[in-house]
Design a protein around this motif. Structure first.
Motif, mmCIF file in Angstrom:
data_model
loop_
_atom_site.group_PDB
_atom_site.id
_atom_site.type_symbol
_atom_site.label_atom_id
_atom_site.label_comp_id
_atom_site.label_asym_id
_atom_site.label_seq_id
_atom_site.Cartn_x
_atom_site.Cartn_y
_atom_site.Cartn_z
ATOM 1 N N THR A 4 82.841 29.045 76.108
ATOM 2 C CA THR A 4 82.479 29.150 74.701
ATOM 3 C C THR A 4 82.537 30.592 74.229
ATOM 4 O O THR A 4 82.796 30.858 73.069
ATOM 5 C CB THR A 4 81.063 28.594 74.481
ATOM 6 O OG1 THR A 4 80.145 29.315 75.328
ATOM 7 C CG2 THR A 4 81.015 27.114 74.816
ATOM 8 N N LYS A 5 82.328 31.541 75.134
ATOM 9 C CA LYS A 5 82.389 32.955 74.794
ATOM 10 C C LYS A 5 83.324 33.659 75.780
ATOM 11 O O LYS A 5 83.039 33.726 76.968
ATOM 12 C CB LYS A 5 80.998 33.594 74.846
ATOM 13 C CG LYS A 5 80.998 35.050 74.410
ATOM 14 C CD LYS A 5 79.584 35.621 74.437
ATOM 15 C CE LYS A 5 79.597 37.085 73.984
ATOM 16 N NZ LYS A 5 78.230 37.672 74.019
ATOM 17 N N PRO A 6 84.451 34.169 75.318
ATOM 18 C CA PRO A 6 85.396 34.831 76.230
ATOM 19 C C PRO A 6 84.752 36.010 76.945
ATOM 20 O O PRO A 6 83.914 36.722 76.383
ATOM 21 C CB PRO A 6 86.521 35.296 75.290
ATOM 22 C CG PRO A 6 86.399 34.426 74.085
ATOM 23 C CD PRO A 6 84.949 34.129 73.940
ATOM 24 N N GLN A 7 85.149 36.198 78.193
ATOM 25 C CA GLN A 7 84.626 37.293 78.993
ATOM 26 C C GLN A 7 85.770 37.988 79.724
ATOM 27 O O GLN A 7 86.852 37.430 79.889
ATOM 28 C CB GLN A 7 83.606 36.772 80.016
ATOM 29 C CG GLN A 7 82.368 36.129 79.406
ATOM 30 C CD GLN A 7 81.378 35.698 80.464
ATOM 31 O OE1 GLN A 7 81.441 36.154 81.603
ATOM 32 N NE2 GLN A 7 80.451 34.832 80.092
ATOM 33 N N ASP A 8 85.487 39.216 80.162
ATOM 34 C CA ASP A 8 86.471 39.916 80.984
ATOM 35 C C ASP A 8 86.742 39.112 82.252
ATOM 36 O O ASP A 8 85.826 38.603 82.890
ATOM 37 C CB ASP A 8 85.937 41.301 81.375
ATOM 38 C CG ASP A 8 85.828 42.228 80.181
ATOM 39 O OD1 ASP A 8 86.557 42.017 79.202
ATOM 40 O OD2 ASP A 8 85.011 43.163 80.234
ATOM 41 N N GLY A 9 87.999 39.008 82.614
ATOM 42 C CA GLY A 9 88.362 38.295 83.832
ATOM 43 C C GLY A 9 88.725 36.846 83.624
ATOM 44 O O GLY A 9 89.077 36.163 84.587
ATOM 45 N N ASP A 10 88.650 36.343 82.380
ATOM 46 C CA ASP A 10 89.082 34.970 82.140
ATOM 47 C C ASP A 10 90.553 34.814 82.518
ATOM 48 O O ASP A 10 91.380 35.671 82.214
ATOM 49 C CB ASP A 10 88.902 34.607 80.662
ATOM 50 C CG ASP A 10 87.442 34.371 80.305
ATOM 51 O OD1 ASP A 10 86.634 34.200 81.233
ATOM 52 O OD2 ASP A 10 87.114 34.377 79.111
#
Length: 383
Positions: free
Chosen positions: A128-134
């Motif tokens: 739901t919330k993009p993060q580093d490392g996706d």
């Protein structure tokens, strides 16, 4: 380079980043996020070169410090350079994929293009919330020649896509613009000459030579006239000028101007700093603007005489080795026999005297004014 002082030794705590893997994973973004990306040679090629950064490094940078000439500031070079930072894409929540695109060029063998920006979505990241490392699935570029091996992903015979990890692009929040003593229009004009009054230093975000600007011929007089209009409540803004370019950075919370000149021109710098107190930088498509924070920082520094250029009044001294005839050596040096076979007994011509040093080479002290603008709502409430 080119007589400019060397860069200072870094005070960033890289030792923390390299202490262990756990510390690295928690802190490796911080040096780039918390410190300024310093562009110390803006007049091409840019140093350091943005294209040589790793994509995750370019994504992490939030603060930029640029040293440039007034000509580059006013004639569009700053605008063109800031385009490579994709400020609006960063504001929209874009990521930078870990991949370089290569456009083939016969002259240079290859050319590294801008980083590919895209916007993360829940369908891509699975969160739901993009993060580093996706993890992302990205297409393999077809612009790399088949015999070119300098690509970190494996192309394969039938491969069309590859897996990669995204880095969220941070917004650009801080911008510093620096003009040194030789970066101004008319910086070399002698301040002691009577005709010098028409060539005072000036700066205003609403004027310049960019097409669509308020005035094609800026001057100190125009700068002061515009400041007077702003004090009277008139909204003075230029279109296409460097002030408008700054306003296109949607997340900017601080603009810092570091302005330097020779000590003998400090009174001109004072006028610029006084006018700068009236400047405002509306942030495009937002209710915010950057306004003067109420302080002007003074600074100065000194150099040893002749540190930038040698003293041309210093006589040329030639050492004569022991046992040599000084007169004979001098005759050889001045080449007493001319092309017509003139006699050495004829009266020799004295060499022309060296030119006197220019006024700026005798300056040993420099003055600096630092003016900051911070983000506020246009109704004067703090952010």
């Amino acid at each position: 380079m080119n007589g400019k002082p060397k860069l200072p030794v870094s005070d960033i705590a890289f030792g923390l980043v390299g202490s262990c893997k756990a510390s690295y994973l928690e802190t490796y973004r911080l040096p780039l996020q918390l410190n300024y990306y310093t562009v110390y040679d803006f007049q091409g090629p840019f140093r350091p070169q943005l294209a040589k950064l790793a994509p995750w490094q370019a994504a992490s940078i939030q603060r930029v410090d640029i040293s440039l000439q007034q000509m580059a500031l006013e004639q569009g070079e700053l605008r063109n350079w800031l385009k490579e930072w994709y400020a609006k894409e960063r504001h929209a929540g874009a990521y930078i994929a870990p991949r370089f695109l290569h456009a083939w060029d016969e002259r240079f063998a290859r050319k590294v293009e801008s980083f590919p920006f895209d916007t993360l979505s829940t369908s891509i990241s699975g969160r739901t919330k993009p993060q580093d490392g996706d993890e992302l699935t990205l297409p393999i570029t077809t612009e790399v020649p088949d015999d070119y091996d300098d690509v970190f992903y494996e192309k394969g015979t039938f491969a069309t896509h590859f897996k990669a990890r995204a880095m969220i692009a941070r917004p650009l929040t801080h911008l510093t613009l620096r003009l040194a003593h030789e970066d101004w229009w008319h910086w070399g004009d002698n301040p002691t000459e009577s005709s010098y009054t028409a060539h005072q230093l000036y700066l205003d975000p609403a004027v310049g030579k960019v097409p669509g600007s308020l005035s094609l011929k800026a001057s100190a007089k125009i700068m002061e006239e515009l400041a007077a209009k702003r004090r009277a409540g008139e909204d003075v803004q230029g279109q296409g000028t460097w002030g408008a370019i700054v306003g296109r950075l949607p997340d900017l919370v601080e603009l810092q101007l570091v302005l330097e000149t020779f000590d003998v021109k400090s009174h001109q710098l004072e006028k610029i700093a006084e006018c700068a107190k009236t400047w405002k930088f509306p942030v495009e498509n937002t209710p915010y603007e950057l306004v003067w924070d109420g302080k002007v920082q003074d600074a100065s520094w000194d150099i040893e005489p002749g540190a930038f250029e040698r003293n041309y009044n210093e006589p040329l001294i030639m050492e004569v080795e022991d046992g040599e005839d000084e007169d004979e050596d001098e005759d050889t040096y001045w080449n007493l026999l001319d092309d017509d076979g003139a006699s050495a007994d004829e009266e020799r011509e004295s060499p022309p005297p060296p030119p006197p040093p220019s006024w700026n080479t005798l300056c040993t002290r420099f003055e600096t004014r630092v003016v900051r603008f911070t983000r506020k709502r246009r109704d004067n409430t703090a952010l």
